[in-house]
Design an enzyme around this catalytic site. Structure first.
Site, PDB file in Angstrom:
ATOM      1  CG  ASP A 184      -2.055  -0.949   1.140  1.00 55.82           C
ATOM      2  OD1 ASP A 184      -2.195  -1.597   0.093  1.00 55.82           O
ATOM      3  OD2 ASP A 184      -2.824  -1.057   2.122  1.00 55.82           O
ATOM      4  NE  ARG A 276     -16.074   2.439  -3.848  1.00 61.85           N
ATOM      5  CZ  ARG A 276     -15.054   3.219  -4.150  1.00 61.85           C
ATOM      6  NH1 ARG A 276     -13.966   3.213  -3.418  1.00 61.85           N
ATOM      7  NH2 ARG A 276     -15.103   4.001  -5.190  1.00 61.85           N
ATOM      8  CB  CYS A 278     -12.685  -8.574   0.696  1.00 68.22           C
ATOM      9  SG  CYS A 278     -13.591  -8.163   2.186  1.00 68.22           S
ATOM     10  CG  ASP A 280      -6.860  -7.684   1.982  1.00 69.32           C
ATOM     11  OD1 ASP A 280      -8.072  -7.908   1.757  1.00 69.32           O
ATOM     12  OD2 ASP A 280      -6.479  -6.998   2.939  1.00 69.32           O
ATOM     13  N   GLY A 315     -17.415  -0.911  11.383  1.00 68.60           N
ATOM     14  CA  GLY A 315     -18.002  -2.008  10.633  1.00 68.60           C
ATOM     15  C   GLY A 315     -17.000  -2.771   9.793  1.00 68.60           C
TER      16      GLY A 315
END
Ligand code: NAG
Length: 352
Positions: A184, A276, A278, A280, A315
């Site tokens: 990232d 938007r 998951c 990974d 969340g």
């Protein structure tokens, strides 16, 4: 000290079974007596011991300091700069995923350009506007300036107009290395740590090798289907078990870009696009399903620069649990393989 003597005395006078050690101590007489004179001698002895320990410690410190100075000339130091990286064994491509954070991007490109294993740096750009000429020339210059080797890393943007997390795993025809380091834009892995992880990857090139471990924990069974819980850093730290390493900082083989984009079920792509999130987890499942084995977690400090990303949003863990279970349902069974292995750099672990 007196406690020690008392214990020894008790042991010697207990009249228990015969023991050579006991007899030896008794015949030596030092710990056996009770006279003040002997007490003083013991004190002296132990004082001397402390002093010797201090001398030993000072001596060791000097040796350590000295050997770090003259290290390169020592027989047991094979490389002057003590690096595991060897250019003859190829390098890796740093694949930086970025989104609207140019100042972070500048920092991370500058950093990875300075790592000797970096053969190329590709920035995955997912905005409708292409990067400005100013940004392009800044990054090109910084790569040339920061590079430590004669061979300058190849720098380029991979342009995507649509903002989609699947973009980061698109196959790239112009890759020159098998090794991809996916990262990232806000994650900095020190070069030495990165090169150690790369050498780890070279000995297991079809495995994911990374710095951010995660786990799938058994949750419950609901109508015949096993449910899993996505385990974050604290649970991994507590249990020492993991089954994924996240692509925010991980090495993997370039063939997985191909598999992810062209072979993975379309429904998983759509899921990642819609949520938007998951991508990974999807990559971890894909590699686990292809290899039937676990990833490798490498010990090393990594640094997150800038404000924290989506993982701190509300969340997040609910979403991650849901992706994990939905993807596993698509696979039909759980492909992830838990493990407890952690790779450490022995140069940093001299206290065995
Ligand atoms: C998992 O791996 C098997 C065997 O390699 C393959 O046939 C299958 O398509 C893979 N499953 C998914 C969902 O990719």
């Amino acid at each position: 000290m007196s406690t020690l003597v008392a214990i020894r005395d008790a042991a010697l006078n207990s009249g228990g079974d015969y023991s050579p050690a006991k007899e030896k101590a008794a015949t030596r007489g030092v710990f056996n007596g009770r006279s003040p004179l002997l007490h003083r001698r013991i004190k002296l002895l132990l004082g001397g011991f402390k002093f010797k320990l201090l001398i030993c410690f000072a001596f060791l410190s000097i040796v350590v300091w000295f050997s770090s100075k003259i290290g390169p000339f020592m027989e047991w130091n094979p490389h002057p700069d003590s690096s595991v990286f060897s250019p003859s064994r190829g390098g890796f491509t740093v694949l930086i995923n970025t989104w609207k954070r140019n100042s972070l991007l500048k920092q991370s490109v500058a950093h990875y350009a300075s790592c000797r294993g970096a053969d190329a740096i590709h920035v995955v750009w997912s905005e409708s506007d292409p990067p400005s000429n100013q940004l392009r020339s800044y990054l090109n210059d910084i790569v040339l300036k920061k590079s430590q080797t004669a061979h300058k890393p190849n720098f380029k943007f991979d342009l995507n107009e649509e903002d989609n997390l699947n973009n980061r795993f698109k196959p790239r025809p112009d890759l020159r290395t098998d090794a991809i380091f996916s990262v990232d834009d806000d994650v900095i892995v020190p070069c030495r740590t990165l090169e150690f992880a790369f050498s780890m990857w070279q000995s297991a090139p079809f495995t994911m090798v990374g710095f951010v471990p995660r786990m799938h924990w058994l949750d419950q069974k609901t109508n015949g289907m096993t449910q899993y819980k996505y385990g974050g850093w604290w649970s991994v730290w507590w249990m020492g078990t993991y089954s994924m390493v996240l692509s925010k900082a991980a090495f993997f083989h370039r063939k997985y870009l191909e598999l992810y984009t062209n072979e993975m079920p379309r429904s998983i792509h759509d899921y990642v696009t819609k949520e938007r999130n998951c991508e990974d987890i999807a990559m971890s499942l894909l590699v686990a399903n292809a290899t039937n084995t676990s990833p490798i977690w490498v010990k090393g400090k990594i640094y997150e620069i800038g404000a924290s990303g989506i993982s701190s949003l509300n969340g997040h863990s609910v979403k991650r649990n849901k992706c994990l279970n939905d993807f596993v349902a698509l696979y039909g069974s759980m492909p992830l393989v838990p493990t407890n292995v952690k790779a450490v750099d022995a140069r940093n672990e001299w206290l065995w």
